[in-house]
Design an enzyme around this catalytic site. Structure first.
Site, PDB file in Angstrom:
ATOM      1  N   ARG A  89     -17.980 -12.935  -6.641  1.00  0.00           N
ATOM      2  CA  ARG A  89     -16.633 -13.156  -6.118  1.00  0.00           C
ATOM      3  C   ARG A  89     -16.440 -12.423  -4.794  1.00  0.00           C
ATOM      4  NH1 ARG A  89     -12.373 -14.316  -9.607  1.00  0.00           N
ATOM      5  NH2 ARG A  89     -11.010 -12.762  -8.672  1.00  0.00           N
TER       6      ARG A  89
ATOM      7  N   ARG B  96     -20.931  -9.249   4.126  1.00  0.00           N
ATOM      8  CA  ARG B  96     -20.925  -9.726   5.515  1.00  0.00           C
ATOM      9  C   ARG B  96     -21.623  -8.753   6.444  1.00  0.00           C
ATOM     10  NH1 ARG B  96     -15.086 -10.123   4.993  1.00  0.00           N
ATOM     11  NH2 ARG B  96     -14.605 -12.160   4.106  1.00  0.00           N
TER      12      ARG B  96
ATOM     13  N   ARG C 261     -10.322  -8.647 -21.588  1.00  0.00           N
ATOM     14  CA  ARG C 261      -9.961  -7.305 -21.146  1.00  0.00           C
ATOM     15  C   ARG C 261      -8.453  -7.273 -20.957  1.00  0.00           C
ATOM     16  NH1 ARG C 261     -12.942  -3.299 -22.211  1.00  0.00           N
ATOM     17  NH2 ARG C 261     -12.457  -2.120 -20.317  1.00  0.00           N
TER      18      ARG C 261
ATOM     19  N   ARG D  82      -7.989   1.162 -10.223  1.00  0.00           N
ATOM     20  CA  ARG D  82      -7.434   1.128  -8.872  1.00  0.00           C
ATOM     21  C   ARG D  82      -5.985   1.580  -8.864  1.00  0.00           C
ATOM     22  NH1 ARG D  82      -8.340  -5.450  -8.344  1.00  0.00           N
ATOM     23  NH2 ARG D  82      -7.366  -5.947 -10.321  1.00  0.00           N
TER      24      ARG D  82
ATOM     25  N   GLU E 232      -3.995   1.447 -12.534  1.00  0.00           N
ATOM     26  CA  GLU E 232      -4.421   0.366 -13.426  1.00  0.00           C
ATOM     27  C   GLU E 232      -5.528   0.867 -14.351  1.00  0.00           C
ATOM     28  OE1 GLU E 232      -4.708  -3.206 -11.064  1.00  0.00           O
ATOM     29  OE2 GLU E 232      -6.156  -4.038 -12.478  1.00  0.00           O
TER      30      GLU E 232
ATOM     31  N   TYR F   2     -12.018 -17.240 -15.874  1.00  0.00           N
ATOM     32  CA  TYR F   2     -11.593 -16.244 -14.883  1.00  0.00           C
ATOM     33  C   TYR F   2     -11.148 -16.977 -13.611  1.00  0.00           C
ATOM     34  CZ  TYR F   2     -12.173 -11.776 -12.245  1.00  0.00           C
ATOM     35  OH  TYR F   2     -12.005 -10.644 -11.479  1.00  0.00           O
TER      36      TYR F   2
ATOM     37  N   ASP G 282      -8.777 -17.900 -10.403  1.00  0.00           N
ATOM     38  CA  ASP G 282      -7.820 -17.386  -9.429  1.00  0.00           C
ATOM     39  C   ASP G 282      -6.595 -18.302  -9.440  1.00  0.00           C
ATOM     40  OD1 ASP G 282      -9.304 -15.221  -8.545  1.00  0.00           O
ATOM     41  OD2 ASP G 282     -10.422 -16.418  -7.098  1.00  0.00           O
TER      42      ASP G 282
HETATM   43  N1  UDP Z   1     -16.008  -4.862  -7.971  1.00  0.00           N
HETATM   44  C1  UDP Z   1     -16.708  -3.695  -7.781  1.00  0.00           C
HETATM   45  N2  UDP Z   1     -16.190  -2.733  -6.955  1.00  0.00           N
HETATM   46  C2  UDP Z   1     -15.005  -2.890  -6.327  1.00  0.00           C
HETATM   47  C3  UDP Z   1     -14.295  -4.089  -6.508  1.00  0.00           C
HETATM   48  C4  UDP Z   1     -14.814  -5.051  -7.353  1.00  0.00           C
HETATM   49  O1  UDP Z   1     -17.766  -3.511  -8.342  1.00  0.00           O
HETATM   50  O2  UDP Z   1     -14.582  -1.966  -5.616  1.00  0.00           O
HETATM   51  C5  UDP Z   1     -16.569  -5.869  -8.888  1.00  0.00           C
HETATM   52  C6  UDP Z   1     -16.084  -5.663 -10.313  1.00  0.00           C
HETATM   53  O3  UDP Z   1     -17.130  -6.016 -11.185  1.00  0.00           O
HETATM   54  C7  UDP Z   1     -14.970  -6.644 -10.420  1.00  0.00           C
HETATM   55  C8  UDP Z   1     -15.509  -7.805  -9.589  1.00  0.00           C
HETATM   56  O4  UDP Z   1     -16.196  -7.161  -8.523  1.00  0.00           O
HETATM   57  O5  UDP Z   1     -14.686  -7.015 -11.751  1.00  0.00           O
HETATM   58  C9  UDP Z   1     -14.471  -8.757  -9.063  1.00  0.00           C
HETATM   59  O6  UDP Z   1     -13.532  -8.038  -8.303  1.00  0.00           O
HETATM   60  P1  UDP Z   1     -12.114  -8.648  -7.928  1.00  0.00           P
HETATM   61  O7  UDP Z   1     -11.473  -7.745  -6.951  1.00  0.00           O
HETATM   62  O8  UDP Z   1     -12.297 -10.076  -7.566  1.00  0.00           O
HETATM   63  O9  UDP Z   1     -11.362  -8.530  -9.327  1.00  0.00           O
HETATM   64  P2  UDP Z   1      -9.851  -8.816  -9.753  1.00  0.00           P
HETATM   65  O10 UDP Z   1      -8.980  -8.533  -8.551  1.00  0.00           O
HETATM   66  O11 UDP Z   1      -9.814 -10.242 -10.245  1.00  0.00           O
HETATM   67  O12 UDP Z   1      -9.631  -7.821 -10.842  1.00  0.00           O
END
Ligand code: UDP
Length: 372
Positions: free
Chosen positions: A171, A175, A248, A279, A305, A353, A355
């Site tokens: 996801r 870059r 989850r 986060r 969170e 999952y 979006d």
């Molecule tokens: N992820 C990570 N480090 C980060 C942010 C995301 O390893 O700092 C990984 C983690 O496994 C997460 C996945 O990338 O579940 C997808 O992140 P995303 O931000 O898309 O998750 P969401 O916002 O849907 O919770």
């Protein structure tokens, strides 16, 4: 009165379906067990700040049709998601880009960054990544995996990275440019005035009953409509008779602080394994153009969170789309196919999952098939 459709769940899938059904001349009743509409995109104002009550939602899409669709119901600001990772006090840019690589390794050019990633990929000897850990190391190398992915992912999913599907980490963009935009999306933003207002606009003129739990009085509700659009969890619909799908859940600790600026960014991810939260969201920064020395807004709202394994009674947030759950879902899907009066949709109804844009696209597809 008998309705053409009973929509169970006033989240995005339900609201889109209800809106389109009404437009097609159908009678619709929407119910939700919560006391609010908008499902998990629900926002509410606290001291003039739109708080994302069920977690941060940043609308992004490459689908022009979906973008035009949502713009009928809301004006979007030009917020661009650009989270910061905090690893034991070291700050890194996300997604993985030249700023991240420079901070991690001191590399300056894209060529140097690519060489560093390649070196670590070779060392790990991964040819075909079979799980999230292998996928992550082959995308960005071991250092970034250890500092920015492993801890966060294992807190978020409660499982070792080796046991998680590789697609989850894909996801995130990687870059070799200095671009901190978290999404590869042509269109991105947050509805001005919040998501609740946007969903309320979708549901305008439609009868909505809140605080009503469909599954508690299923027969009564079923008798009220020709067809049901069910957006709750598919396993709960069937009384978990084949077993429970894993989800989850997330818990938020939200605080109103008497300072104008807590972290200087909407999202800071705590990527070490010890910090108990994944986060911290500082909601005011989703509202693009807001200034830290805004005298009208000297306060701020933050949400920590915490991720946990779903158990009955909790809110399900993320389906755990691994192989085991995928197989169980397929069995539920077969049962669902036999329910000719019921349409299953959305993140929980399809155990996916999704979006926000994909949920809307899926609802619009269903409308095209159903409302002819
Ligand atoms: N992820 C990570 N480090 C980060 C942010 C995301 O390893 O700092 C990984 C983690 O496994 C997460 C996945 O990338 O579940 C997808 O992140 P995303 O931000 O898309 O998750 P969401 O916002 O849907 O919770």
């Amino acid at each position: 009165m008998k309705y053409d459709y009973l929509v169970v769940g006033a989240g995005l899938y339900g609201a889109v379906f209800a809106h389109e059904a009404k437009k097609a001349g159908k009678s619709v009743l929407v119910i939700d067990k919560r006391t609010n509409i908008a499902g998990n995109v629900y926002t509410e104002a606290v001291e003039g700040i739109q708080v994302h009550k069920y977690g941060a939602h940043i609308f992004h899409t490459n689908n022009r049709k979906v973008w035009e669709y949502v713009n009928q119901f809301a004006e979007f600001n030009r917020f661009t998601n650009s989270p910061v990772a905090n690893y034991n006090g070291e700050l890194y840019s996300l997604p993985f880009n030249m700023y991240t690589f420079n901070k991690m390794w001191g590399v300056v050019t894209p060529e140097e960054a690519a060489a560093k990633i390649e070196e670590q990929r070779k060392e790990a000897g991964i040819l075909e990544p079979k799980n999230l850990e292998e996928q992550a190391i082959s995308l960005v190398g071991r250092d970034i995996y250890e500092k920015l992915i492993k801890g966060y992912t294992e807190k978020q999913w409660g499982r070792p990275c080796k046991e998680l599907p590789a697609f989850i980490i894909k996801r995130l963009p990687v870059r070799l440019t200095f671009d901190n935009n978290y999404f590869n999306a042509l269109f991105q933003g947050i509805p001005i005035g919040g998501y609740t207002k946007m969903v309320a606009n979708m549901l305008e003129g439609i009868e909505v009953k809140l605080n009503e739990d469909y599954l508690v009085s299923k027969d009564k509700w079923d008798a009220m409509a020709d067809k049901i659009v069910y957006t709750g969890a598919i396993d709960s619909y069937f009384g978990y008779k084949l077993g429970t799908l894993e989800y989850r859940s997330v818990r938020f600790e939200t605080e109103l602080l008497d300072i104008p600026n807590f972290q200087g960014n909407a999202a800071v991810n705590y990527t070490d394994e010890k910090t108990p939260w994944t986060r911290i969201i500082e909601h005011k920064w989703f509202e693009f153009g807001r200034d830290a020395d805004d005298q009208d807004l000297p306060k701020t709202v933050i949400s920590k969170e915490f991720s946990s394994e779903w158990k009955p009674g909790d809110e399900p947030y993320y389906p755990v789309n691994d192989e085991k759950n995928g197989m169980l879902y397929e069995d539920y899907r077969k049962l669902a196919d036999q329910e000719t009066k019921v349409i299953f949709g959305g993140r929980l109804g399809e155990y996916k999952y999704y979006d926000m844009d994909a949920v809307i696209a899926s609802a619009l597809d269903m409308c095209e098939r159903e409302l002819i």
